[in-house]
Structures are given as structure tokens and as C-alpha cells.
Design a protein around this motif. Sequence first.
Motif, PDB file in Angstrom:
ATOM      1  N   ASN A   1     -17.405  14.000   6.301  1.00 27.41           N
ATOM      2  CA  ASN A   1     -18.335  15.029   7.212  1.00 27.41           C
ATOM      3  C   ASN A   1     -17.514  15.246   8.592  1.00 27.41           C
ATOM      4  O   ASN A   1     -17.592  16.462   9.153  1.00 27.41           O
ATOM      5  CB  ASN A   1     -19.469  14.307   7.499  1.00 27.41           C
ATOM      6  CG  ASN A   1     -20.391  14.483   6.187  1.00 27.41           C
ATOM      7  OD1 ASN A   1     -20.103  15.228   5.374  1.00 27.41           O
ATOM      8  ND2 ASN A   1     -21.070  13.452   5.895  1.00 27.41           N
TER       9      ASN A   1
ATOM     10  N   GLN B   1     -14.423  17.616   8.111  1.00 23.72           N
ATOM     11  CA  GLN B   1     -15.122  19.140   7.778  1.00 23.72           C
ATOM     12  C   GLN B   1     -15.539  19.740   8.750  1.00 23.72           C
ATOM     13  O   GLN B   1     -15.670  20.970   8.860  1.00 23.72           O
ATOM     14  CB  GLN B   1     -15.979  18.958   6.610  1.00 23.72           C
ATOM     15  CG  GLN B   1     -15.335  18.744   5.129  1.00 23.72           C
ATOM     16  CD  GLN B   1     -16.118  18.312   4.044  1.00 23.72           C
ATOM     17  OE1 GLN B   1     -17.295  18.376   4.184  1.00 23.72           O
ATOM     18  NE2 GLN B   1     -15.721  18.268   2.771  1.00 23.72           N
ATOM     19  N   SER B   2     -16.012  19.013  10.084  1.00 23.24           N
ATOM     20  CA  SER B   2     -16.925  19.674  10.952  1.00 23.24           C
ATOM     21  C   SER B   2     -16.190  19.900  12.332  1.00 23.24           C
ATOM     22  O   SER B   2     -16.841  20.413  13.000  1.00 23.24           O
ATOM     23  CB  SER B   2     -18.139  18.686  11.318  1.00 23.24           C
ATOM     24  OG  SER B   2     -18.752  18.425  10.119  1.00 23.24           O
TER      25      SER B   2
ATOM     26  N   THR C   1     -24.475  13.899  10.621  1.00 23.15           N
ATOM     27  CA  THR C   1     -23.091  14.061  11.188  1.00 23.15           C
ATOM     28  C   THR C   1     -23.303  15.036  12.654  1.00 23.15           C
ATOM     29  O   THR C   1     -22.393  14.679  13.539  1.00 23.15           O
ATOM     30  CB  THR C   1     -22.552  15.197  10.324  1.00 23.15           C
ATOM     31  OG1 THR C   1     -22.420  14.190   9.030  1.00 23.15           O
ATOM     32  CG2 THR C   1     -21.078  15.575  10.490  1.00 23.15           C
ATOM     33  N   LYS C   2     -24.272  15.768  12.814  1.00 27.08           N
ATOM     34  CA  LYS C   2     -24.346  16.702  14.002  1.00 27.08           C
ATOM     35  C   LYS C   2     -24.580  15.793  15.245  1.00 27.08           C
ATOM     36  O   LYS C   2     -23.879  15.836  16.223  1.00 27.08           O
ATOM     37  CB  LYS C   2     -25.482  17.675  13.727  1.00 27.08           C
ATOM     38  CG  LYS C   2     -25.517  18.565  15.138  1.00 27.08           C
ATOM     39  CD  LYS C   2     -26.859  19.597  14.911  1.00 27.08           C
ATOM     40  CE  LYS C   2     -26.776  20.656  16.027  1.00 27.08           C
ATOM     41  NZ  LYS C   2     -27.880  21.581  16.026  1.00 27.08           N
TER      42      LYS C   2
END
Length: 128
Positions: free
Chosen positions: A23, A26-27, A114-115
Motif C-alpha cells: 500500500n 503504490q501510494s 493507509t491514508k
Amino acid sequence: MPTDIRVLVIDDEFDFCYFVKTNLMQSGPFDVLIATTGTEGIELARTERPDIILLDLFMPEMPGEDVADALKEYPETADIPILFVTALASNDDLSLNQEGKIGNNYIMPKPIRTKKLIQTIMKILDRT
């Protein structure tokens, strides 16, 4: 172009490590290393010098607090910020605590979003 933020995840749950690594990478601009034992994590921290360490508090071989204490003993890792991740703290617990900290280390409850993790990492590293 911003440089990658090196994150070391030290957690005995491989699935959790893989989830966080996938994650984060990818972020955003993250390079994520994984260690599944405290001893392995200490060695990786000393050789790779990550920007931040995500550290599980409760691991069978070596508790997270012992890993954090060991990291503080080495000059090359003493100043790396540590974000403890644990299933035994809730957001309510942390709201009672100043800034979600244990001593000089930050703490975030599992399950991790994740954020929120990215926001917390950027805040700790002062890259907001």
C-alpha cells in the motif's frame, strides 16, 4: 522529483508487513523494507538507515520496546523516528494521550488505514 522515503516495517506478522509495503509503495514515494523479528529489524536499520521505522509493540522474540531501546543505543539509528503499531491501543486510548506518543515514540493503532499512515509518516518526518 522527491526522493523516496525509506520505511522499515518490523512486525512478526508477515501479512501485515506485506500489506503495509504494498500500500505504501503504490501510494507514494516510499521504499519499504521488511523485518519479521526484532533482531533482523535492528540489523536492517543499522545497515539501511531508514527515514522512519514502523514497529510492532508485541512480538514473540523481542518486544517492540526492547527493539526501540536497542536502536537508541547505536549512533547510526538513535535518531530514526519510531512509529509503534499495535492492536492493543485504540483511537480512544490515543486521544487521551498527548499526540499519540509513548515516551518520544509515536503510536498508531491497528488496523492501519493507509491514508492515515501516510499522513502520520509525513507529519513525523515534517514533510507535510
